[in-house]
Design a protein around this motif. Structure first.
Motif, PDB file in Angstrom:
ATOM      1  N   ASP A 132      66.542  21.510  11.532  1.00  0.00           N
ATOM      2  CA  ASP A 132      67.282  22.643  12.178  1.00  0.00           C
ATOM      3  C   ASP A 132      66.426  23.364  13.119  1.00  0.00           C
ATOM      4  N   GLN A 133      66.601  23.479  14.281  1.00  0.00           N
ATOM      5  CA  GLN A 133      65.701  23.945  15.273  1.00  0.00           C
ATOM      6  C   GLN A 133      66.542  25.421  16.141  1.00  0.00           C
ATOM      7  N   ARG A 134      65.639  26.280  16.528  1.00  0.00           N
ATOM      8  CA  ARG A 134      66.241  27.185  17.396  1.00  0.00           C
ATOM      9  C   ARG A 134      65.371  27.135  18.825  1.00  0.00           C
ATOM     10  N   LEU A 135      66.215  27.462  19.840  1.00  0.00           N
ATOM     11  CA  LEU A 135      65.260  27.439  20.997  1.00  0.00           C
ATOM     12  C   LEU A 135      65.726  28.519  21.898  1.00  0.00           C
ATOM     13  N   VAL A 136      64.940  29.233  22.620  1.00  0.00           N
ATOM     14  CA  VAL A 136      65.048  30.230  23.761  1.00  0.00           C
ATOM     15  C   VAL A 136      64.504  29.734  25.047  1.00  0.00           C
ATOM     16  N   GLN A 137      65.477  29.410  26.150  1.00  0.00           N
ATOM     17  CA  GLN A 137      65.160  28.878  27.240  1.00  0.00           C
ATOM     18  C   GLN A 137      65.007  29.902  28.350  1.00  0.00           C
ATOM     19  N   ILE A 138      64.225  30.304  28.937  1.00  0.00           N
ATOM     20  CA  ILE A 138      64.080  31.433  29.980  1.00  0.00           C
ATOM     21  C   ILE A 138      63.720  30.569  31.445  1.00  0.00           C
ATOM     22  N   ASN A 139      64.507  31.118  32.365  1.00  0.00           N
ATOM     23  CA  ASN A 139      64.563  30.789  33.707  1.00  0.00           C
ATOM     24  C   ASN A 139      63.224  31.309  34.295  1.00  0.00           C
TER      25      ASN A 139
END
Length: 316
Positions: free
Chosen positions: A117-124
């Motif tokens: 299980d993986q969590r990601l935060v992607q910021i421009n």
């Protein structure tokens, strides 16, 4: 004016390992990823929420997945809550520890995950650079050091921030204004989690033996707008105050306070070069960067930049 921050709301599930792999390849604009089942019954779920400035993503993949993540202009922080994960190869390989955030290398990297299980935060990038620019970072040149191990304070702040952002953006009725504020909050937390790599660092500081002083120097560039002291820098560098002072003199030819003062004088110059002379007070800009005495400030500025602040303002 039209809001360009289009909402993102995805929820994809599959019980077919090849279908799941193909979806992820498309989502991340990648190729040649390999997926296979393991002893676990295969399950896949992908969800994403946010906007084009920042998205929160979650992946459940009961199987084996490996490949190469291509270079990205965005900044992505990931962590696993279950399973195993590795980023990179050989001596550069990073192990994903459960619950521990890890910034993806922007140049891309090989990876291997299994039953995770993986969590990601992607910021421009544009969003991060806007916030970093307000803190004095050079526009268009922001790079973060993914090899740094964030301290417990920064990790705790990151977790609390992501929790707040998650509760907010999951609300389908959230206003565009509040959505934008969450993106800004995520960028601020990321800048606390990983230091900005300054393009002005001497090559000597990039050597492994100088890692301690490099941390202090990067901290100065990142936090020059705050009331930091030599004692703070010694703590960041994990050195005694005396050892820090000797290291700065040896590598940079200046004391820690002298280096900090020089960075602040550079920030003043940057502001004056981009200021409106009719609406900007040199004294006010100087005070914002910690220079309260006008005479000493002007003399220090002249010594640093070879001209008086008013001359810089005239060229703005």
């Amino acid at each position: 004016m039209t809001d360009e921050r289009a909402r993102v709301q995805d929820d994809v599930r599959s019980a077919d390992v090849d279908e799941a792999r193909d979806f992820l390849v498309g989502a991340y604009d990648a190729s040649e990823w390999r997926a296979e089942t393991t002893a676990q019954p295969f399950t896949f779920r992908y969800s994403a929420v946010g906007d084009t400035t920042m998205t929160l993503r979650a992946i459940r993949f009961d199987g084996h997945l490996d490949g190469v993540m291509t270079p990205s202009d965005d900044f992505v922080v990931q962590w696993i809550t279950r399973g195993t994960g590795f980023i990179g190869e050989g001596d550069d390989r990073l192990v994903s520890a459960p619950g521990r955030p890890q910034l993806w290398p922007q140049d891309g990297a090989a990876f291997t995950y299994q039953d995770y299980d993986q969590r990601l935060v992607q910021i421009n990038r544009a969003s991060l650079e806007e916030v970093a620019g307000e803190r004095g970072a050079a526009s268009g040149a922001v790079q973060l050091d993914h090899t740094v191990q964030p301290d417990d304070r920064a990790v705790t702040m990151w977790r609390n921030t992501v929790k707040l952002i998650s509760h907010t953006v999951l609300d389908r009725q959230v206003s565009p204004l509040l959505q934008a504020e969450m993106g800004r909050l995520g960028a601020l937390a990321l800048l606390e989690l990983y230091p900005v790599v300054s393009a002005t660092l001497p090559d000597e500081l990039l050597l492994p033996r100088n890692a301690h002083i490099r941390r202090a120097v990067e901290y100065v560039h990142e936090h020059a707008h705050l009331p930091i002291t030599s004692t703070d820098l010694a703590e960041v560098a994990s050195l005694s105050l005396r050892a820090l002072q000797q290291a700065f003199q040896r590598q940079l030819g200046v004391s820690p306070n002298g280096y900090l003062r020089g960075v602040r004088l550079d920030r003043v110059r940057d502001e004056l070069l981009h200021a409106d002379p009719a609406a900007t007070s040199i004294a006010e800009v100087a005070r914002q960067w910690g220079f309260a005495h006008a005479g000493r400030f002007s003399a220090a500025y002249l010594d640093r930049h070879g001209e008086y602040p008013r001359d810089t303002m005239r060229r703005a």
